[in-house]
Design an enzyme around this catalytic site. Structure first.
Site, PDB file in Angstrom:
ATOM      1  N   ASN A   1      48.918  33.205  63.219  1.00  0.00           N
ATOM      2  CA  ASN A   1      48.336  34.104  62.201  1.00  0.00           C
ATOM      3  C   ASN A   1      49.495  34.704  61.413  1.00  0.00           C
ATOM      4  O   ASN A   1      50.447  35.205  62.005  1.00  0.00           O
ATOM      5  CB  ASN A   1      47.534  35.221  62.868  1.00  0.00           C
ATOM      6  N   GLY A   2      49.428  34.637  60.083  1.00  0.00           N
ATOM      7  CA  GLY A   2      50.518  35.178  59.262  1.00  0.00           C
ATOM      8  C   GLY A   2      51.039  34.114  58.315  1.00  0.00           C
ATOM      9  O   GLY A   2      50.327  33.143  58.006  1.00  0.00           O
TER      10      GLY A   2
ATOM     11  N   LYS B   1      30.931  46.365  46.853  1.00  0.00           N
ATOM     12  CA  LYS B   1      29.996  45.877  47.876  1.00  0.00           C
ATOM     13  C   LYS B   1      29.156  44.712  47.327  1.00  0.00           C
ATOM     14  O   LYS B   1      28.972  43.694  47.972  1.00  0.00           O
ATOM     15  CB  LYS B   1      29.052  46.999  48.359  1.00  0.00           C
TER      16      LYS B   1
ATOM     17  N   GLU C   1      31.411  41.709  46.982  1.00  0.00           N
ATOM     18  CA  GLU C   1      31.877  41.194  48.280  1.00  0.00           C
ATOM     19  C   GLU C   1      30.812  40.343  48.978  1.00  0.00           C
ATOM     20  O   GLU C   1      31.092  39.266  49.483  1.00  0.00           O
ATOM     21  CB  GLU C   1      32.223  42.348  49.214  1.00  0.00           C
TER      22      GLU C   1
ATOM     23  N   HIS D   1      32.745  52.185  24.997  1.00  0.00           N
ATOM     24  CA  HIS D   1      34.059  51.801  24.434  1.00  0.00           C
ATOM     25  C   HIS D   1      34.383  50.339  24.735  1.00  0.00           C
ATOM     26  O   HIS D   1      35.550  49.969  24.882  1.00  0.00           O
ATOM     27  CB  HIS D   1      35.155  52.705  25.032  1.00  0.00           C
TER      28      HIS D   1
ATOM     29  N   LYS E   1      38.106  40.505  57.148  1.00  0.00           N
ATOM     30  CA  LYS E   1      37.920  41.936  57.384  1.00  0.00           C
ATOM     31  C   LYS E   1      39.141  42.739  56.959  1.00  0.00           C
ATOM     32  O   LYS E   1      39.030  43.835  56.415  1.00  0.00           O
ATOM     33  CB  LYS E   1      37.610  42.190  58.855  1.00  0.00           C
TER      34      LYS E   1
ATOM     35  N   CYS F   1      43.935  35.314  60.050  1.00  0.00           N
ATOM     36  CA  CYS F   1      43.261  34.468  61.027  1.00  0.00           C
ATOM     37  C   CYS F   1      43.107  35.231  62.332  1.00  0.00           C
ATOM     38  O   CYS F   1      43.645  36.315  62.492  1.00  0.00           O
ATOM     39  CB  CYS F   1      44.116  33.236  61.294  1.00  0.00           C
TER      40      CYS F   1
ATOM     41  N   GLU G   1      32.929  51.632  44.424  1.00  0.00           N
ATOM     42  CA  GLU G   1      32.637  51.128  45.769  1.00  0.00           C
ATOM     43  C   GLU G   1      31.342  50.315  45.775  1.00  0.00           C
ATOM     44  O   GLU G   1      31.258  49.246  46.369  1.00  0.00           O
ATOM     45  CB  GLU G   1      32.552  52.292  46.763  1.00  0.00           C
TER      46      GLU G   1
ATOM     47  N   ARG H   1      37.783  37.977  61.197  1.00  0.00           N
ATOM     48  CA  ARG H   1      39.169  37.932  60.724  1.00  0.00           C
ATOM     49  C   ARG H   1      39.445  36.691  59.876  1.00  0.00           C
ATOM     50  O   ARG H   1      40.477  36.614  59.221  1.00  0.00           O
ATOM     51  CB  ARG H   1      40.134  37.948  61.909  1.00  0.00           C
TER      52      ARG H   1
ATOM     53  N   TRP I   1      41.708  31.695  58.024  1.00  0.00           N
ATOM     54  CA  TRP I   1      41.483  32.145  56.652  1.00  0.00           C
ATOM     55  C   TRP I   1      42.637  31.520  55.879  1.00  0.00           C
ATOM     56  O   TRP I   1      43.780  31.949  55.975  1.00  0.00           O
ATOM     57  CB  TRP I   1      41.552  33.673  56.576  1.00  0.00           C
TER      58      TRP I   1
HETATM   59  C1  BG6 Z   1      39.490  43.763  52.799  1.00  0.00           C
HETATM   60  C2  BG6 Z   1      38.073  44.016  53.313  1.00  0.00           C
HETATM   61  O1  BG6 Z   1      40.023  42.612  53.353  1.00  0.00           O
HETATM   62  O2  BG6 Z   1      40.352  44.860  53.110  1.00  0.00           O
HETATM   63  C3  BG6 Z   1      37.567  45.297  52.653  1.00  0.00           C
HETATM   64  O3  BG6 Z   1      37.247  42.914  52.972  1.00  0.00           O
HETATM   65  C4  BG6 Z   1      38.517  46.447  52.996  1.00  0.00           C
HETATM   66  O4  BG6 Z   1      36.271  45.598  53.132  1.00  0.00           O
HETATM   67  C5  BG6 Z   1      39.949  46.132  52.610  1.00  0.00           C
HETATM   68  O5  BG6 Z   1      38.094  47.586  52.307  1.00  0.00           O
HETATM   69  C6  BG6 Z   1      40.924  47.148  53.188  1.00  0.00           C
HETATM   70  O6  BG6 Z   1      40.896  47.085  54.589  1.00  0.00           O
HETATM   71  P1  BG6 Z   1      41.451  48.285  55.489  1.00  0.00           P
HETATM   72  O7  BG6 Z   1      41.232  47.804  56.882  1.00  0.00           O
HETATM   73  O8  BG6 Z   1      42.900  48.458  55.157  1.00  0.00           O
HETATM   74  O9  BG6 Z   1      40.634  49.510  55.166  1.00  0.00           O
END
Ligand code: BG6
Length: 587
Positions: free
Chosen positions: A100-101, A468, A471, A487, A582, A2, A464, A27, A74
């Protein structure tokens, strides 16, 4: 994860708090709330949705008073609802908190408080903080004592801010980030400098197990034993002061377009401890690289490059798995921890575990004021500027540039990647983004499944790319080593499936094309990302030819754009994908 924010000054607090929450919304963004203090009374407004929506419906910024707190959520404990949104007021309504936490022992605290007559309005773990503070205030009559007693009772990870009806604002941190902003006659508290960096560049990064109390007489910082702490004021770097979208619709698109210059900034950035870093990486018996999500994919590319160009074995470890993996983390080992935010709990947990075994930590981070920076012996900065889009883009290509620089240094100059050529290639790809938009509309918008294939060093890039797409466009996408399709996954191949081939003209090219024929034979649609055309592709995304070694950086950009445009086609919000944040500061 959060975001939390607090303000005590002379200006209307609610407006400042709402603006700060908007900047930290990446966040967590499922619900929002604000409390302010006016004429000795605390008033709270909160609701489900994003800051702008709830501000509109609940008139958050109209709350009166010059002291207040705010929160974007969150969800971890309790569903997404107005009653679970923060702030939470104590039963007496004289205290309000944002957190937060995770409070791991909240159920036993709640039970005990219930037996003493306290009631709870939410299913959250956080609400216990408000009532515990009230209980200790009634016992001690002192905010300082009540904070210290409350902190002694809490277990887990937390940063919280509380306002008291007498006008005091107090906060504490344990494992979660909390920063104090100092202005002329005002104090800011936030999870991220972005929460107040447009108001002041003077910041104090609260250490672990520290608390701060701010009232009319000023500010005092204490540790959890009640001893006074002398604060260190840090000037926030210019690049973190203002973050705007500019002419771009989304931060994600802006950050994709920034890469033509950010990779050069990372390539030219000075490494302050380069000698000791390179010596340790050379001399250590075991080298491990770890990260979460996108950062783990950068670790995989790094491991490949160090083995190939520097003959240095480096094992990539998924951060959240390190605690379960039998690996040789000891005083002869180095752990290279990669994290954009430097706050991912899984990465910090892996780091703490390794440190307990005597392993040295070298980190690759974007935020040089983060917890991971403080936990590391040495750190290498990305210098790509703040990244707001939840899906990592420019931080990934900058992480790759750091991996290339490490391989080059450790190859004793035998390997010299040409980043200027890569930057030019990225500019060219960005010029063809409208074609990529078309392909997203045509080949990805309506399919049920997408497979992204790559071989050799292109495999982590395929991973990756699929991350993306998952995500931000909510399409099921799976990254696979090109040779593994036959396979098993080939059983799922049909006309409703699109396959993206990450297929530069390198040693993997011919084998990847062989696999393409097996896909074609079963009706799959093929999108080829390559510097050479092949008629097997239903859609071709041309990438410029660069030195074979640097194709992984270049081919990442069309994958980011495909995910971005598919997200747009599906009317999703690429900056704030559902259920994500994030960086995740809870394990
Ligand atoms: C996720 C993000 O929460 O954490 C991803 O949505 C990110 O985009 C991953 O790659 C790792 O985050 P960080 O800040 O440790 O690179």
């Amino acid at each position: 994860m959060c975001s939390i924010i607090g303000y005590r000054g002379f200006a209307p607090a609610a407006r400042i708090i709402v603006d700060g929450l908007k900047k930290m919304e990446y966040r967590g963004y499922d619900s929002v709330g604000v409390s302010t203090l006016y004429a000795g009374r605390i008033e709270t407004r909160k609701g489900v949705g994003k800051v702008a929506e709830v501000d509109n419906s609940q008139r958050l910024s109209a709350l009166p008073g010059t002291t207040g707190i705010g929160h974007t959520r969150w969800a971890t404990h309790g569903g997404v609802s107005a009653s679970n949104a923060h702030p939470h007021q104590s039963n007496s309504m004289k205290i309000s908190i944002v957190h937060n936490g995770i409070i791991e022992n909240y159920q036993s605290i709640k039970q005990r408080l219930r037996s003493e007559g306290y009631s709870f309005k939410s299913q959250t773990d956080s609400e216990v903080i408000a009532n515990l503070l009230q209980k200790n205030m009634e016992l001690t009559g002192s905010i300082r004592e009540s904070m210290l007693r409350t902190l002694a009772r809490l277990e887990g990870s937390y940063a919280f801010i509380a306002i008291f009806d007498g006008g005091t604002i107090a906060a504490a941190r344990f494992k979660e980030p909390l920063i104090i902003g100092l202005a002329q006659s005002a104090y800011y508290l936030a999870s991220d400098v972005l929460g107040f960096s447009d108001q002041t560049a003077n910041a104090i990064f609260l250490g672990d197990k520290e608390l701060v109390i701010i009232d009319a007489s000023g500010m005092e910082i204490l540790n959890f034993d009640g001893e006074e702490i002398q604060p260190v004021v840090t000037k926030i770097a210019n690049e973190f002061l203002t973050v705007q979208k500019g002419e771009y619709t989304h931060f994600t698109l802006k950050e994709i377009y920034e890469q033509k210059s950010t990779i050069l900034r990372t390539a030219e950035a000075q490494w302050y401890d380069s000698r000791p870093i390179l010596d340790r990486l050379t001399s250590c018996k075991n080298l491990y690289m770890t990260g979460s999500g996108t950062s783990f994919h950068a670790a995989q590319v790094g491991s490949y490059l160090l083995s190939k160009y520097a003959k240095k074995r480096a094992e990539p470890l998924i951060a959240s798995e390190v605690q379960f993996l039998p690996c040789f983390l000891d005083e002869d080992a180095v752990l290279l921890a990669i994290s954009q935010s430097g706050e991912s709990a899984d990465v910090l947990n892996a780091v703490n575990l390794a440190k307990k075994k005597g392993t040295e930590i070298i980190s690759v981070i974007n935020s040089l004021t983060s917890s991971l920076f403080r936990e590391s012996a040495y750190s290498i900065g990305l210098h790509c500027g703040p990244e707001i889009g939840v899906a990592a883009t420019k931080s990934f290509t900058s992480q790759l540039v750091v991996m290339y620089r490490l391989a080059s240094h450790l190859s004793e100059g035998k390997f010299n990647p040409n980043f200027g050529q890569v930057s030019l290639a990225i500019s060219q790809i960005l010029l063809s983004s409208s074609k990529i938009k078309q392909i997203a509309e045509q080949d990805l918008k309506r399919v049920s499944d997408v497979y992204v294939l790559g071989r050799g060093v292109n495999y982590p890039i395929a991973l990756e790319g699929s991350l993306k797409i998952k995500e931000i466009s909510y399409v099921h996408a799976e990254g696979l080593p090109g040779g593994e399709l036959k396979h098993g996954p080939l059983a799922l191949m049909n006309e409703d499936v699109s396959v993206i081939l990450v297929n530069p003209d390198d040693c993997t090219h011919a084998d990847t094309l062989t696999g393409a024929h097996e896909i074609k034979a079963r009706g799959g649609r093929i999108i080829g990302i390559s510097n050479v055309y092949n008629e097997i592709y239903d859609s071709w995304i041309e990438i410029p030819t660069v030195d074979v070694a640097t194709f992984p950086i270049v081919e990442s950009v069309p994958l980011q754009l495909l995910a971005y445009y598919t997200s747009i086609e599906k009317e999703a919000n690429p900056d704030y994908p559902r259920n994500l944040a994030k960086c995740v500061t809870v394990r």
